[in-house]
Design a protein around this motif. Structure first.
Motif, short mmCIF file in Angstrom:
data_model
loop_
_atom_site.label_atom_id
_atom_site.label_comp_id
_atom_site.label_asym_id
_atom_site.label_seq_id
_atom_site.Cartn_x
_atom_site.Cartn_y
_atom_site.Cartn_z
N ILE A 336 68.12 -58.80 26.49
CA ILE A 336 66.85 -59.46 26.15
C ILE A 336 66.04 -58.62 25.17
O ILE A 336 65.78 -57.45 25.41
CB ILE A 336 66.01 -59.69 27.42
N THR A 337 65.62 -59.26 24.07
CA THR A 337 64.73 -58.58 23.12
C THR A 337 63.43 -59.34 22.87
O THR A 337 62.49 -58.78 22.32
CB THR A 337 65.43 -58.38 21.76
N HIS A 338 63.36 -60.62 23.28
CA HIS A 338 62.18 -61.44 23.03
C HIS A 338 61.85 -62.29 24.26
O HIS A 338 62.75 -62.72 24.99
CB HIS A 338 62.40 -62.39 21.85
N ILE A 339 60.54 -62.53 24.43
CA ILE A 339 60.02 -63.36 25.52
C ILE A 339 59.14 -64.45 24.90
O ILE A 339 58.40 -64.19 23.95
CB ILE A 339 59.18 -62.52 26.50
N GLY A 340 59.21 -65.66 25.45
CA GLY A 340 58.34 -66.74 24.97
C GLY A 340 58.08 -67.76 26.06
O GLY A 340 58.70 -67.73 27.13
N ALA A 372 58.52 -60.25 20.48
CA ALA A 372 59.50 -59.17 20.65
C ALA A 372 58.98 -58.15 21.64
O ALA A 372 57.81 -57.76 21.60
CB ALA A 372 59.79 -58.50 19.31
N ILE A 373 59.84 -57.70 22.53
CA ILE A 373 59.46 -56.66 23.49
C ILE A 373 59.00 -55.41 22.75
O ILE A 373 58.07 -54.72 23.18
CB ILE A 373 60.64 -56.37 24.43
N ALA A 374 59.63 -55.14 21.61
CA ALA A 374 59.27 -53.96 20.83
C ALA A 374 57.85 -54.03 20.28
O ALA A 374 57.28 -53.00 19.88
CB ALA A 374 60.26 -53.78 19.67
N ASP A 375 57.26 -55.23 20.26
CA ASP A 375 55.90 -55.40 19.73
C ASP A 375 54.82 -55.33 20.80
O ASP A 375 53.63 -55.45 20.49
CB ASP A 375 55.79 -56.74 18.99
N PHE A 376 55.21 -55.19 22.06
CA PHE A 376 54.21 -55.20 23.14
C PHE A 376 53.13 -54.14 22.94
O PHE A 376 51.94 -54.40 23.13
CB PHE A 376 54.89 -54.98 24.50
N ALA A 377 53.55 -52.94 22.61
CA ALA A 377 52.59 -51.84 22.50
C ALA A 377 51.55 -52.12 21.43
O ALA A 377 50.34 -51.92 21.64
CB ALA A 377 53.31 -50.53 22.21
N ALA A 378 51.98 -52.61 20.27
CA ALA A 378 51.04 -52.91 19.19
C ALA A 378 50.10 -54.04 19.59
O ALA A 378 48.89 -53.99 19.32
CB ALA A 378 51.80 -53.27 17.92
N LEU A 379 50.63 -55.06 20.25
CA LEU A 379 49.80 -56.18 20.69
C LEU A 379 48.81 -55.74 21.77
O LEU A 379 47.74 -56.34 21.93
CB LEU A 379 50.68 -57.31 21.22
N GLY A 380 49.16 -54.68 22.48
CA GLY A 380 48.29 -54.16 23.52
C GLY A 380 46.98 -53.60 23.02
O GLY A 380 46.03 -53.42 23.79
N ALA A 381 46.89 -53.35 21.72
CA ALA A 381 45.64 -52.84 21.14
C ALA A 381 44.52 -53.88 21.24
O ALA A 381 43.34 -53.51 21.27
CB ALA A 381 45.87 -52.43 19.69
N THR A 382 44.89 -55.16 21.28
CA THR A 382 43.87 -56.21 21.34
C THR A 382 44.00 -57.10 22.57
O THR A 382 43.15 -57.96 22.81
CB THR A 382 43.94 -57.10 20.08
N ASP A 383 45.07 -56.93 23.36
CA ASP A 383 45.28 -57.76 24.55
C ASP A 383 45.79 -56.84 25.66
O ASP A 383 46.92 -56.34 25.60
CB ASP A 383 46.29 -58.86 24.24
N HIS A 384 44.97 -56.61 26.68
CA HIS A 384 45.31 -55.66 27.74
C HIS A 384 46.58 -56.07 28.47
O HIS A 384 47.30 -55.22 29.03
CB HIS A 384 44.15 -55.54 28.73
N ARG A 385 46.90 -57.37 28.47
CA ARG A 385 48.10 -57.82 29.17
C ARG A 385 49.35 -57.26 28.52
O ARG A 385 50.30 -56.83 29.20
CB ARG A 385 48.15 -59.35 29.19
#
Length: 412
Positions: A336-340, A372-385
């Motif tokens: 798994i590399t992506h969630i939707g 992408a799971i690899a993008d979670f950290a970057a998205l976390g800058a604006t979304d705590h989830r």
């Protein structure tokens, strides 16, 4: 009751719609589908519509639900199955209904059951033939990946060698030399895991891929140090050079070669690196019905080379995977590399060849763009989830996990 599903009406005509499901009969079961893994086979089905072998005629009037790599929860049980299934059971199923001849397939052929849906009906004939499998797992995504993982098992079982009396001995050569070509995609990763942790292990496992990022990810997940503990020498190579591959075997060639890309040059490379009594398994479904490659028939005659091809799996293969996952010997999360969410299912499927990475997992009861799971950290800058999701997967070597799934289903 209402269900929402992606329904195929014709070639390149798939629609996300809400409609009524009829009440179940005494011999049926109602399920709530939680997750569905997007398969390249579904992409090919959408391209072909009724021209696909498993899609019935008349889908413009009777559309079929797509998706076949799903995991679900039992909601309602008909009287016939009381005591055998109960509300809350986690379930999955093999899509190819071989007892109907193999062409009637969940995700291709039916109006009331498919993976890209919120609720579906499991027909009595499916239950009568034992095709609904209960899972002992802490995560739904494991159930969604049983079907693709079981296809890999089928490939391993289909390989064969000859004994002194020329009898076929199924399976890879125990303690032999195995190569997985173009092997760092999602299915290739399961093939690596199975070689390292299955019942029959090679002594040498060579994995190739020309995509450096995929190769590096595979090498980070499956390290040579871990493989050595299993008695296996694991080698990753970014090459398509025959001599470089043969050199790893000291020139003797491989006992078993798996080809994971429908590319003639890769098939021909696999043929060229086979050793005596070598078995080549073509594990890559081409779209072109005239797909072909050169094969050395001199070696078929004098060096006893064999070729096999497999598509899909059996209920026995799926049960083998259920056992391996339950024993924690196989971890399908590597795929798994992506969630939707359900809203991302159609766009993800029709654009699948253009989306990098491995398996794309759809959770049918949430709304979420493919991420992408690899993008979670970057998205976390604006979304705590996403910050929390990033922390959860980081604790599992960057892999999707039961804790992340539970948090996702709760928060989204």
């Amino acid at each position: 009751m209402k269900t929402k599903a992606a329904r195929l009406y014709g070639a390149n005509d798939v629609r996300l719609e809400e409609f009524d499901l009829r009440p179940i009969t005494s011999g049926e079961i109602l399920i709530k589908i939680i997750s569905d893994s997007v398969c390249m086979s579904t992409y090919k089905t959408i391209l072909q519509g009724e021209k696909h072998l498993r899609v019935p005629e008349g889908i413009a009037q009777h559309p079929v639900i797509i998706g076949h790599e799903f995991c679900a929860e039992v909601v309602e049980v008909g009287s016939k199955w009381q005591g055998k299934f109960a509300a809350g059971d986690k379930v999955a199923m093999p899509p190819v209904l071989s007892y109907l001849g193999g062409n009637q397939t969940v995700g291709y052929s039916f109006e009331e059951i498919g993976g890209v849906a919120t609720y579906a009906i499991v027909y009595e004939h499916i239950l009568d033939n034992g095709y609904l499998i209960k899972l002992n797992s802490d995560a739904f995504f494991n159930g969604s990946l049983i079907e693709p993982a079981s296809c890999v098992v089928r490939g391993y079982k289909a390989s064969f060698h000859l004994d002194e009396d020329f009898n076929h001995v199924p399976g890879i050569e125990p303690g032999g030399k195995t190569a997985i070509l173009a092997g760092c995609g999602p299915m290739g990763l399961v093939a690596i895991d199975l070689a390292l942790h299955g019942e029959v292990k090679p002594s040498l496992l060579v994995v190739t891929d020309l995509d450096r990022a995929r190769l590096d990810r595979a090498a980070a997940i499956f390290t040579p140090e871990q493989a050595e503990k299993e008695g296996i020498k694991l080698v990753f190579l970014n090459t398509s050079d025959k001599e470089e591959l043969l050199a790893v075997t000291d020139g003797t060639g491989f006992d078993d070669v798996f080809v994971y890309a429908p590319v003639p040059a890769v098939v021909e490379l696999g043929d060229a690196i086979l050793g005596f009594d070598g078995s080549l398994n073509f594990f890559a479904g081409p779209l072109d019905k005239k797909f072909s490659a050169n094969f050395n028939f001199y070696n078929v005659h004098y060096a006893q080379h064999h070729v096999t091809g497999t598509s899909g799996s059996t209920i026995g293969d799926m049960k083998d995977i259920v056992d391996l996952i339950g024993e924690k010997r196989l971890d399908p999360s590597v795929m798994i590399t992506h969630i939707g969410g359900l809203d991302a299912a159609i766009d993800t499927t029709v654009n699948l060849p253009n989306i990098p990475g491995g398996k794309k997992l759809i959770y049918t009861h949430i709304d979420l763009p493919l991420t992408a799971i690899a993008d979670f950290a970057a998205l976390g800058a604006t979304d705590h989830r996403f910050k929390t999701l990033a922390q959860l997967v980081a604790a599992h070597n960057g892999l999707w996990c039961a804790e992340a799934e539970a948090y996702l289903l709760e928060q989204f």
